[in-house]
Design a protein around this motif. Structure first.
Motif, PDB file in Angstrom:
ATOM      1  N   TYR A   1      -2.864   9.197   2.390  1.00 12.98           N
ATOM      2  CA  TYR A   1      -3.757   8.039   2.307  1.00 12.98           C
ATOM      3  C   TYR A   1      -3.612   7.321   0.974  1.00 12.98           C
ATOM      4  CZ  TYR A   1      -7.929   5.152   2.196  1.00 12.98           C
ATOM      5  OH  TYR A   1      -8.773   4.081   2.090  1.00 12.98           O
ATOM      6  N   PHE A   2      -3.535   8.060  -0.130  1.00 14.22           N
ATOM      7  CA  PHE A   2      -3.410   7.411  -1.436  1.00 14.22           C
ATOM      8  C   PHE A   2      -2.115   6.620  -1.526  1.00 14.22           C
ATOM      9  CE2 PHE A   2      -1.774   7.233  -5.741  1.00 14.22           C
ATOM     10  CZ  PHE A   2      -2.828   6.620  -6.400  1.00 14.22           C
ATOM     11  N   ASN A   3      -0.990   7.228  -1.160  1.00 14.79           N
ATOM     12  CA  ASN A   3       0.294   6.533  -1.258  1.00 14.79           C
ATOM     13  C   ASN A   3       0.362   5.343  -0.306  1.00 14.79           C
ATOM     14  OD1 ASN A   3       2.230   7.944  -3.191  1.00 14.79           O
ATOM     15  ND2 ASN A   3       1.436   9.685  -2.042  1.00 14.79           N
ATOM     16  N   MET A   4      -0.176   5.513   0.902  1.00 13.48           N
ATOM     17  CA  MET A   4      -0.201   4.396   1.842  1.00 13.48           C
ATOM     18  C   MET A   4      -1.039   3.255   1.291  1.00 13.48           C
ATOM     19  SD  MET A   4      -1.508   4.311   5.825  1.00 13.48           S
ATOM     20  CE  MET A   4      -3.215   4.678   5.427  1.00 13.48           C
ATOM     21  N   THR A   5      -2.187   3.588   0.703  1.00 11.29           N
ATOM     22  CA  THR A   5      -3.050   2.565   0.123  1.00 11.29           C
ATOM     23  C   THR A   5      -2.325   1.819  -0.993  1.00 11.29           C
ATOM     24  OG1 THR A   5      -5.136   3.646   0.682  1.00 11.29           O
ATOM     25  CG2 THR A   5      -5.145   2.205  -1.230  1.00 11.29           C
ATOM     26  N   ALA A   6      -1.731   2.565  -1.928  1.00 14.17           N
ATOM     27  CA  ALA A   6      -1.034   1.921  -3.042  1.00 14.17           C
ATOM     28  C   ALA A   6       0.110   1.047  -2.536  1.00 14.17           C
ATOM     29  CB  ALA A   6      -0.508   2.983  -3.999  1.00 14.17           C
ATOM     30  N   SER A   7       0.859   1.551  -1.571  1.00 19.18           N
ATOM     31  CA  SER A   7       1.999   0.816  -1.033  1.00 19.18           C
ATOM     32  C   SER A   7       1.569  -0.469  -0.325  1.00 19.18           C
ATOM     33  CB  SER A   7       2.764   1.718  -0.060  1.00 19.18           C
ATOM     34  OG  SER A   7       3.837   1.031   0.532  1.00 19.18           O
TER      35      SER A   7
ATOM     36  N   MET B   1       4.335  -7.449  -3.811  1.00 16.54           N
ATOM     37  CA  MET B   1       5.109  -6.626  -4.748  1.00 16.54           C
ATOM     38  C   MET B   1       5.952  -5.641  -3.929  1.00 16.54           C
ATOM     39  SD  MET B   1       2.179  -5.784  -7.591  1.00 16.54           S
ATOM     40  CE  MET B   1       1.350  -7.062  -8.540  1.00 16.54           C
ATOM     41  N   TRP B   2       7.059  -6.123  -3.419  1.00 21.75           N
ATOM     42  CA  TRP B   2       7.873  -5.356  -2.487  1.00 21.75           C
ATOM     43  C   TRP B   2       8.425  -4.076  -3.106  1.00 21.75           C
ATOM     44  CZ3 TRP B   2       8.655  -4.141   2.239  1.00 21.75           C
ATOM     45  CH2 TRP B   2       9.865  -3.608   2.676  1.00 21.75           C
ATOM     46  N   GLU B   3       8.916  -4.160  -4.310  1.00 20.22           N
ATOM     47  CA  GLU B   3       9.503  -2.983  -4.941  1.00 20.22           C
ATOM     48  C   GLU B   3       8.442  -1.908  -5.202  1.00 20.22           C
ATOM     49  OE1 GLU B   3      12.695  -2.393  -5.292  1.00 20.22           O
ATOM     50  OE2 GLU B   3      13.075  -4.344  -4.348  1.00 20.22           O
ATOM     51  N   VAL B   4       7.253  -2.343  -5.598  1.00 20.78           N
ATOM     52  CA  VAL B   4       6.161  -1.388  -5.808  1.00 20.78           C
ATOM     53  C   VAL B   4       5.760  -0.752  -4.474  1.00 20.78           C
ATOM     54  CG1 VAL B   4       3.782  -1.101  -6.603  1.00 20.78           C
ATOM     55  CG2 VAL B   4       5.336  -2.627  -7.837  1.00 20.78           C
ATOM     56  N   ALA B   5       5.712  -1.573  -3.438  1.00 22.05           N
ATOM     57  CA  ALA B   5       5.359  -1.065  -2.111  1.00 22.05           C
ATOM     58  C   ALA B   5       6.348   0.009  -1.669  1.00 22.05           C
ATOM     59  CB  ALA B   5       5.313  -2.200  -1.104  1.00 22.05           C
ATOM     60  N   LYS B   6       7.633  -0.221  -1.899  1.00 23.34           N
ATOM     61  CA  LYS B   6       8.646   0.767  -1.529  1.00 23.34           C
ATOM     62  C   LYS B   6       8.541   2.034  -2.384  1.00 23.34           C
ATOM     63  CE  LYS B   6      12.352  -1.746  -1.890  1.00 23.34           C
ATOM     64  NZ  LYS B   6      13.806  -2.064  -1.873  1.00 23.34           N
ATOM     65  N   HIS B   7       8.214   1.847  -3.658  1.00 30.34           N
ATOM     66  CA  HIS B   7       8.129   2.999  -4.562  1.00 30.34           C
ATOM     67  C   HIS B   7       7.179   4.055  -4.011  1.00 30.34           C
ATOM     68  CE1 HIS B   7       7.768   5.275  -8.353  1.00 30.34           C
ATOM     69  NE2 HIS B   7       6.490   5.394  -8.002  1.00 30.34           N
ATOM     70  N   PHE B   8       6.011   3.627  -3.542  1.00 30.52           N
ATOM     71  CA  PHE B   8       5.029   4.609  -3.073  1.00 30.52           C
ATOM     72  C   PHE B   8       5.436   5.235  -1.743  1.00 30.52           C
ATOM     73  CE2 PHE B   8       2.472   2.562  -6.330  1.00 30.52           C
ATOM     74  CZ  PHE B   8       1.852   3.663  -6.896  1.00 30.52           C
TER      75      PHE B   8
END
Length: 547
Positions: free
Chosen positions: A368-374, A382-389
């Motif tokens: 849930y945390f990673n999905m939320t951040a992504s 912020m595509w690159e940030v979305a992929k990072h998570f």
């Protein structure tokens, strides 16, 4: 356990506790938050037990419970609509009661309190002897349905159309409680309909007035409340509903006997006194669930946050933001903050919070945390940030097994599939906005993806699979299936699902027509025996109809 503080409990339940010899202080409050220790000091009252009954209008949150040494109980009334925040709020209590037995394990999974089933009650004038329970031969209305019809509840509209088409039914809405009970007291048969497969108030209200109730077969707990076939009747689809209503309609003696049996069962097991006795038995054996001050504030904040995300207009977002920021850092707190920052397009604050993760100084394995951040990053472009998570979540998997997000739709589907595997499937009671919203569960991810690519049949299949068997989701599922049937007109299985789902949402003729088409397609494909087997398992009433 003799001295009770009752908060927003129904008046008949309060009286029941008094009749059992309890010393009671009863509060009916509408303030958003109540400082319970301060209120007790004001009342000069030191209770053994505090019981809060869920308010179905303006939400009331209790503050300071962790400071008290007594037993704290929360009675979740609409668990089927409010599970998304009741898990966090229930953590403030020693015990959470729910009116829906099938939600006991779900609450246990997300709440540290003891969870018990206490059904709703016949909180009615009918059981106090203030008016006569009439035999059915002297009742004015053969059939009555009391309830609102809105565009948001398509299944309710189809239910009403089904009743109007087949029966002389008395349809009323906007009644006061005494007016409603007076109407039920003059009615023989009450067909019931439920929002999300819940055991609802209407069942108890109509049974308490001696009506023959035909109710959805929502779960096994019904048979623990009433004897099916003698005290109530149940149905799984429009064919079974019609069969039961026809039989009761044609045989007034049968409806009268069933109504009387239901009334007697109410007197025996479903009065407020029965519920008060059950609650007192439960609290005698409860061990206290200790929650520290910091944890209590976090749970209050998360409850407030989730109510706000669900559309509650009484949330003060500025105050809530300050409260969240004052808390010790945690994934639960940070996920809420990230969603607030993304919804308000605060890119700088968002980046300040995620930077330690981007620099690998912090990491999380929580879906849930990673999905939320992504998906918050996706919301902020912020595509690159979305992929990072996404990659951070899959860090322990082999490189070859990790899917590489290709675009927004693909990333949403990846998160939807992952959330589903983790049990984060749907969020009943919250309408997701595909344009403004940030997905918080699998269904949200799929709806957001569908909004971006409305012609993708694979997304429709995912949604259909997700909502299959979810009571109350049939209108949505009918839409997914109708789309698939246009693209796969010769697939008898799709046509059969459309027909079955149509019957479950009271579209009787449409369902029968679709099932006839499915049968023809199955015969052409040499699959008729598989069609018949499906009917036997899922809608045996259809085979009875054919015969």
């Amino acid at each position: 356990m003799n001295e009770l503080l009752l908060i927003n409990c129904s008046s008949n339940l309060v009286q029941a506790f008094l009749d059992l010899g309890c010393i009671v202080e009863s509060l009916h409050v509408r303030d958003r938050e109540i400082n319970v220790p301060a209120k007790l000091a004001e009342l000069e009252f030191d209770p053994d037990v505090i019981i809060q009954q869920e308010s179905l209008g303006r939400r009331v949150l209790l503050r300071g419970l962790h400071e008290l040494d007594c037993i704290k109980v929360f009675w979740s009334i609409d668990t089927h609509m409010n599970l998304y925040w009741h898990g966090h709020y229930g953590d403030l209590f020693d015990c959470v009661l729910t009116t829906q037995k099938k939600y006991v394990p779900k609450l246990k999974n997300i709440c540290g309190a003891v969870v018990k089933w206490v059904p709703w009650m016949a909180n009615t004038p009918a059981v106090t002897g203030r008016f006569e329970v009439l035999p059915h031969t002297r009742r004015e209305f053969d059939m009555t349905f009391v309830g609102r019809v809105t565009d948001q509840r398509r299944s309710r509209g189809w239910f009403i159309n089904f009743l109007k088409l087949n029966y002389k039914v008395n349809l009323v809405e906007g009644l006061t409680y005494p007016e409603m009970m007076d109407i039920y007291g003059k009615t023989c048969i009450v067909p019931n309909e439920a929002l999300f497969g819940e055991v609802n108030f209407r069942l108890f209200e109509a049974a308490a007035c001696g009506c023959a109730v035909v109710t959805p077969n929502v779960s096994d707990e019904l048979e623990e409340l009433f004897e099916v076939g003698r005290e109530i009747e149940v149905y799984n689809d429009a064919l079974e509903l019609k069969e039961n209503l026809d039989r009761l309609w044609q045989k007034p003696a049968l409806s009268g006997a069933m109504g009387l049996a239901a009334y007697e069962r109410v007197l025996k097991d479903h009065l407020p006194r029965s519920r008060a006795e059950s609650i007192l038995r439960i609290v005698k054996d409860i061990n206290k669930h200790r929650v520290g001050a910091g944890r209590a504030e976090l749970k209050l904040c998360l409850s407030e946050f989730l109510l706000g995300e669900g559309g509650d207009p009484h949330v003060n977002w500025d105050v809530l933001l300050k409260r969240l920021l004052s808390l010790v850092k945690s994934e639960e707190r940070d996920a809420a903050l990230l969603r607030i920052f993304a919804r308000s397009e605060e890119k700088y604050l968002f980046m300040e919070m995620v930077r330690p993760y981007l620099e690998n100084r912090l990491c999380s394995t929580d879906c849930y945390f990673n999905m939320t951040a992504s998906l918050c990053a996706l919301k902020l472009d912020m595509w690159e940030v979305a992929k990072h998570f996404w990659y951070a979540y899959r860090i322990d998997d082999s490189h070859e097994s990790i899917a590489k997000p290709e675009d927004n739709v693909h990333l949403l589907l990846l998160w939807g599939d992952s959330a589903l595997k983790c049990g984060i499937d749907i969020r009943p009671g919250v309408a997701f906005d595909e344009i403004k919203g940030i997905p918080s569960c699998a269904s949200d991810c799929y709806f957001a993806a569908l909004h971006l690519n409305p012609s993708d049949n694979d997304i429709y299949r995912r949604l259909d699979s997700l909502f299959r068997g979810v009571t109350g989701a049939e209108p949505n599922r009918l839409g997914f299936l109708s789309h698939l049937s246009l693209h796969f007109p010769d697939d008898w299985r799709v046509s059969a699902e459309v027909g079955i789902t149509s019957l479950k949402v009271f579209r009787l003729q449409e369902g029968l027509t679709e099932l006839a088409n499915a049968r023809e397609s199955a015969v052409r494909a040499g699959k008729e025996r598989f069609f018949k087997r499906k009917m036997e398992m899922e809608v045996p009433s259809y085979l009875n109809y054919l015969n």
